[in-house]
Every structure is written in C-alpha cells, then in structure tokens.
Design an enzyme around this catalytic site. Structure first.
Site, short mmCIF file in Angstrom:
data_model
loop_
_atom_site.label_atom_id
_atom_site.label_comp_id
_atom_site.label_asym_id
_atom_site.label_seq_id
_atom_site.Cartn_x
_atom_site.Cartn_y
_atom_site.Cartn_z
CE LYS A 87 45.80 43.43 -40.78
NZ LYS A 87 44.72 44.18 -41.42
C1 E4P Z 1 41.82 44.29 -39.50
O1 E4P Z 1 42.94 44.72 -39.57
C2 E4P Z 1 40.94 44.06 -40.65
O2 E4P Z 1 41.36 44.88 -41.70
C3 E4P Z 1 39.52 44.45 -40.39
O3 E4P Z 1 39.32 45.07 -39.17
C4 E4P Z 1 38.49 43.48 -40.85
O4 E4P Z 1 37.22 44.02 -40.59
P1 E4P Z 1 35.88 43.41 -41.21
O5 E4P Z 1 35.53 42.20 -40.45
O6 E4P Z 1 34.88 44.50 -41.03
O7 E4P Z 1 36.20 43.11 -42.65
#
Ligand code: E4P
Length: 218
Positions: A87
C-alpha cells in the site's frame, strides 16, 4: 464486488473470514496502532498472521515517503507472503514506486485517493488497486460516491485494469451504493458488513416460522 475488511483486529478478521464471504484485508498504520501493534518486527509479524488467516490480498502500508525508501520497504513487505499487496500513498514519489513495483510484478494499492486526477495517475503507473476514501470525503461535505462513479467512467473509457477499491466505507448503504456504481472492491468495518444481513421482516418472518413449527410439533 469483492469484500475486504478494513481492520488489523484478528478476532474481527477471523469472524469475517468464517462467514465465507471475505476476499481480502486492508490495514493502515492507524488501524495497527489501534490494536496496539507497534515496532517494526511486531507489525511485520502481524501482517504474516493476517495472511495466514485470509486467503486473499492483504494490504500492508509503507511509511516511507521517498522513492528509495518506498521501494526498500515495499520489496520487504512483498517478500513476507504471497498475499501481500504493498500500500503506497498517493504522492509523486509513490507514483514512481508504483510504476517500479508494477514492472516487477509486485501488487500495489495506491491509498489516500481523493480525486479523479489522482486515480488517473495511479492507473497509468500500473496500480493494482486504488483506494478512494468515501467516508472522509463525506466528512467534509463532498459526496464520496460521486468520486467512485467518476473514476468508474474514466477507467471504463480507457479499459484500465486498475481495480477501484472503495475505502473509508462507514455503513451498509455505502456498500450497496458501491455495488450499484460497479466498484470492484469495497473495504469496510465488520459492523457494516454484518449489518447487510439485517431486515425487520426477516427477523419477524423467522420468528413466525419457528413459532408455527413449535405449535405444530408441541
Ligand atoms: C483504506 O484502506 C483505509 O484503511 C480506510 O478505509 C480508512 O477509513 P477511515 O476513513 O474510516 O479511517
């Protein structure tokens, strides 16, 4: 639409996996910290533990922000397990790194996508997935679902292979809307996934069926 769970909590991952509908996992440094997973080796070990639970892509996020650092970290993450998807944040150094990883056959998830322009750059670099953050756009009064629709249109126009991984999903309606908009994947909390099963007519209907069976077999 593929279902990923967005957590580093092993119990939730196991519960979702046991449902038989889980296709993968996404994590981020904040989710790791929330579970008290700190220190480089503990974090790496945690990724491997998750990979051994779920037979599908597991996004592991780099914390470097320079090209060389992202490459070093990403190659190490990818070597941990076949299921690892590196990522990478949506920054120009990240785009360069995604291009490099793509040439080496290493899968990537370009994270922190908030605009169609960012989604185009990531697809051109060869990202396996992009993560537009729906909920965080909604949080600032911008319709996150509009972005999913816009990216779908653009990717279809040019037959980009990059998969749209709708992220920052907060509730069951987000999941249903993402499916309507032909998102390839959604990642969300276990609570939102389980909530899809609820309907008051299912609950009352089942109660009636069981009560009628009990009457007939008393
Ligand atoms: C995506 O990969 C992130 O981990 C995630 O969806 C962030 O979500 P949030 O905005 O609820 O922290």
């Amino acid at each position: 639409m593929k279902f990923f769970i967005d957590t580093a909590n092993l119990e939730e991952i196991k519960e979702a996996n046991d449902l038989g509908i889980l296709d993968g996992v996404t994590t981020n440094p904040s989710l790791m910290a929330k579970e008290g997973i700190t220190g480089e080796q503990n974090i790496l070990d945690h990724y491997v533990t998750i990979c051994n639970i779920v037979d599908g892509p597991v996004s592991a996020e780099v914390i470097s922000t320079d090209f060389a650092g992202i490459i070093r970290e990403g190659e190490h993450l990818a070597s941990l397990h076949n299921n690892i998807v590196v990522k990478v944040p949506m920054i120009l150094e990240g785009i360069k790194a995604i291009k490099y990883f793509s040439s080496k056959g290493i899968k990537t998830n370009c994270t922190l996508i908030f605009s169609a322009g960012q989604a185009i750059l990531a697809a051109k670099a060869g990202a396996t997935y992009i993560s537009p953050f729906l909920g965080r756009l909604d949080d600032i009064s911008v319709n996150g679902l509009d972005l999913i629709a816009q990216i779908r249109l653009i990717y279809d126009n040019y037959a980009y292979n990059t998969q749209i991984l709708a992220a920052s999903v907060r509730h069951p309606m987000h999941i249903i809307n993402c499916a309507e908009l032909r998102s390839d994947v959604m990642t969300g909390p276990l609570k939102a996934i389980k909530a899809l099963a609820n309907h008051p007519l299912t609950t009352s209907g089942l109660e009636t069926f069981l009560a009628d069976y009990a009457k007939g077999n008393a």
